[in-house]
Every structure is written in structure tokens, then in C-alpha cells.
Design a protein around this motif. Structure first.
Motif, short mmCIF file in Angstrom:
data_model
loop_
_atom_site.label_atom_id
_atom_site.label_comp_id
_atom_site.label_asym_id
_atom_site.label_seq_id
_atom_site.Cartn_x
_atom_site.Cartn_y
_atom_site.Cartn_z
N PRO A 171 4.85 11.58 3.61
CA PRO A 171 6.21 11.79 4.13
C PRO A 171 7.28 11.74 3.06
CG PRO A 171 5.54 9.54 4.55
CD PRO A 171 4.36 10.21 3.89
N GLN A 172 6.89 11.51 1.79
CA GLN A 172 7.85 11.40 0.68
C GLN A 172 8.89 10.30 0.95
OE1 GLN A 172 7.94 13.58 -2.60
NE2 GLN A 172 6.01 12.79 -1.81
N SER A 173 8.37 9.10 1.14
CA SER A 173 9.23 7.93 1.35
C SER A 173 9.96 7.58 0.07
CB SER A 173 8.36 6.74 1.80
OG SER A 173 9.10 5.55 1.83
N LEU A 174 11.24 7.24 0.21
CA LEU A 174 12.07 6.87 -0.95
C LEU A 174 12.84 5.59 -0.65
CD1 LEU A 174 13.09 7.65 -3.77
CD2 LEU A 174 14.94 8.90 -2.68
N PRO A 175 12.47 4.46 -1.29
CA PRO A 175 11.33 4.31 -2.18
C PRO A 175 10.03 4.15 -1.40
CG PRO A 175 12.46 2.22 -1.97
CD PRO A 175 13.27 3.22 -1.19
N ALA A 176 8.92 4.15 -2.11
CA ALA A 176 7.61 4.07 -1.47
C ALA A 176 7.43 2.76 -0.72
CB ALA A 176 6.51 4.23 -2.52
N THR A 177 8.09 1.69 -1.16
CA THR A 177 7.90 0.37 -0.56
C THR A 177 8.34 0.31 0.90
OG1 THR A 177 10.01 -0.24 -1.59
CG2 THR A 177 8.00 -0.94 -2.69
N LYS A 178 9.14 1.27 1.36
CA LYS A 178 9.51 1.30 2.77
C LYS A 178 8.28 1.37 3.66
CE LYS A 178 14.11 3.41 2.47
NZ LYS A 178 14.93 4.58 2.88
N MET A 179 7.25 2.06 3.19
CA MET A 179 6.05 2.25 4.00
C MET A 179 5.22 0.99 4.13
SD MET A 179 4.83 6.10 2.85
CE MET A 179 4.65 5.69 1.11
N ALA A 180 5.55 -0.04 3.36
CA ALA A 180 4.81 -1.31 3.45
C ALA A 180 4.97 -1.97 4.81
CB ALA A 180 5.27 -2.26 2.35
N THR A 181 5.96 -1.56 5.60
CA THR A 181 6.12 -2.11 6.95
C THR A 181 4.95 -1.73 7.85
OG1 THR A 181 7.44 -0.17 7.60
CG2 THR A 181 8.63 -2.11 6.80
N GLU A 182 4.19 -0.70 7.47
CA GLU A 182 3.03 -0.27 8.24
C GLU A 182 1.72 -0.75 7.66
OE1 GLU A 182 2.94 1.22 11.21
OE2 GLU A 182 5.11 1.01 11.23
N GLY A 183 1.76 -1.39 6.49
CA GLY A 183 0.53 -1.91 5.90
C GLY A 183 0.64 -2.03 4.40
N PRO A 184 -0.07 -3.00 3.81
CA PRO A 184 0.00 -3.20 2.35
C PRO A 184 -0.67 -2.09 1.55
CG PRO A 184 -1.67 -4.63 3.32
CD PRO A 184 -0.99 -3.96 4.46
N ASP A 185 -1.47 -1.24 2.21
CA ASP A 185 -2.18 -0.18 1.50
C ASP A 185 -1.41 1.15 1.54
OD1 ASP A 185 -2.41 0.19 4.21
OD2 ASP A 185 -4.56 0.65 4.20
N TYR A 186 -0.09 1.06 1.60
CA TYR A 186 0.74 2.26 1.77
C TYR A 186 0.64 3.25 0.61
CZ TYR A 186 3.96 -0.26 -1.31
OH TYR A 186 4.52 -0.94 -2.36
N LEU A 187 0.18 2.80 -0.55
CA LEU A 187 0.07 3.71 -1.69
C LEU A 187 -1.21 4.54 -1.64
CD1 LEU A 187 1.28 1.47 -4.66
CD2 LEU A 187 2.53 3.32 -3.53
N THR A 188 -2.22 4.07 -0.92
CA THR A 188 -3.53 4.72 -0.96
C THR A 188 -4.04 5.18 0.39
OG1 THR A 188 -4.61 2.54 -0.79
CG2 THR A 188 -4.21 3.41 -3.01
N ASN A 189 -3.44 4.74 1.48
CA ASN A 189 -3.95 5.05 2.80
C ASN A 189 -3.05 6.08 3.48
OD1 ASN A 189 -4.96 5.14 5.43
ND2 ASN A 189 -5.30 2.92 5.52
#
Length: 221
Positions: A171-189
């Protein structure tokens, strides 16, 4: 030149001499302060620096923190009021056409044609996205919009990174850390990224077709 510099009196001595001359005709005298060596003042400067840093931390405790998932505000897509969204879900008119969908968005009647995405291959990121959208009561039209939007953003690659902005993931999250709300593996999953991205789209634009319309109009979503 070297000798002159060596014999030149310091500013403190010149000030002291001026004070002594001013007080010479009075009953007052200048108090004699103990002379401190340069190394003796180092603890004092260290104390002043420490106190200053502490005061800055008390006044603004977050002034030095980096962006992280724990400090970011997350939009409540379920409890948010309609005024907080772009309202594209309520203004869109979607009709089926051969091979896709005709979508008219907003008061300016901006129209676009979205190709039908078709059934995704089982076990892929697109298959997970379709399942998630169906569980949220979205139809094939919204899935087709999502496919087109994220093909444009990342080509559905979960490791995609924008070199200029740093946006990351499907989804091109900016910054990527926003996606951590859905799980700690947001960089690879990719599934973690898709969950965050779909919820973001619902909260901000009402639907994937709303996000696509915004992206078509302004170049971002």
C-alpha cells in the motif's frame, strides 16, 4: 607581535582595574574573588548543560523522539465521523460495463473505467485482499479498483520502496512503521500490509474506488 600578545592584559584584568579606579575615592573596595583555573570550571559547565537538557525534556518530552508505531495516531475507520473522510463512497456511481466498471465520482462527475480484475490465483496477496474485501462487504468492483490502485503504487510487491519518499510495501505506507499496528512483521508479510492498507482506505476514502479516484485526480492517496 608575539611579545605584544603575551604581555597584553586580559579583559577581566582591565575591567577589574577600571572598577578599582572608580572606587578609589570611596570607602568601598572591590571584593576579591578566588581565581579559578580553566580546568576547575569544567564541572560547572557540565552541570549547566545537564540542567538545560533536563529542562528541555520536561517542557517537550517528545522533542527528540523518532517516529514510531507507538507514538503515531491511528485513524479509527469504524468510529470515525463522515466529516473525517473524503466521502467518495457516498458520491460514487458504479455501473458494470463489458470487461469492467464505469465509475463516476464526486460532484465534478469525474469518470473512469476500471477493468475487471478477475479471480486471483489461490494463495497470493491478491487472493488474500479479495477475501478481506468480501468480509468487509465490498464487491468485485471494489476489488478491481484495489488491484488497479496497488498495481500503480507497488505492483503488489511487499518489499517495494519509493526512493524519493521512503513509502514502503504494497500500500506504500509512509512511513512504513504505520503498518506495525497490524503486526510486527509489517516489513515482510504482505497480509499484514494488506490489512493495514484496506483499513486505511476505508477510513480515509470510504472504499478502494474512492481511493483510486483520489489517486487519479491528485496523483496520491
Amino acid at each position: 607581535m608575539g611579545r605584544y600578545e603575551a604581555e597584553r592584559t586580559t579583559l577581566s584584568h582591565r575591567l577589574a582595574g577600571g572598577i578599582d579606579q572608580a572606587l578609589a575615592k570611596t570607602p568601598f573596595t572591590r571584593p576579591k574573588l578566588p581565581r579559578l583555573k580553566r580546568h576547575a570550571t569544567r564541572p560547572m559547565w557540565g552541570f549547566i548543560f545537564s540542567v538545560g537538557f533536563l529542562l528541555v525534556s520536561i517542557v517537550d518530552p517528545y522533542s527528540g523522539t523518532m517516529a514510531s508505531a507507538s507514538t503515531m495516531q491511528v485513524y479509527d475507520y469504524e468510529g470515525g465521523s463522515p466529516e473525517q473522510t473524503y466521502g467518495y463512497a457516498s458520491t460514487q456511481k458504479i455501473s458494470y460495463s463489458r470487461g469492467g466498471f464505469n465509475i463516476v465520482t464526486g460532484d465534478d462527475a469525474a469518470a473512469m473505467f476500471v477493468e475487471a480484475a478477475g479471480a486471483p490465483e489461490s494463495g497470493t496477496a491478491k487472493a488474500y485482499a479479495l477475501e478481506l474485501l468480501m468480509s468487509m462487504k465490498y464487491g468485485d468492483d471494489q476489488y478491481s479498483c484495489l488491484v488497479k490502485l496497488w498495481e500503480r503504487e507497488s505492483n503488489w510487491r511487499h518489499t517495494a520502496r519509493n526512493k524519493s519518499s521512503g513509502a514502503y510495501g504494497i500500500p506504500q505506507s509512509l512511513p512504513a512503521t504505520k503498518m506495525a499496528t497490524e503486526g510486527p512483521d509489517y516489513l515482510t508479510n504482505p497480509e499484514t500490509q494488506i490489512r493495514w492498507g484496506v483499513k486505511y482506505i476505508k477510513g480515509r476514502y470510504g472504499s478502494p474506488c474512492g481511493a483510486l479516484a483520489h489517486s487519479d485526480k491528485l496523483g496520491w492517496y
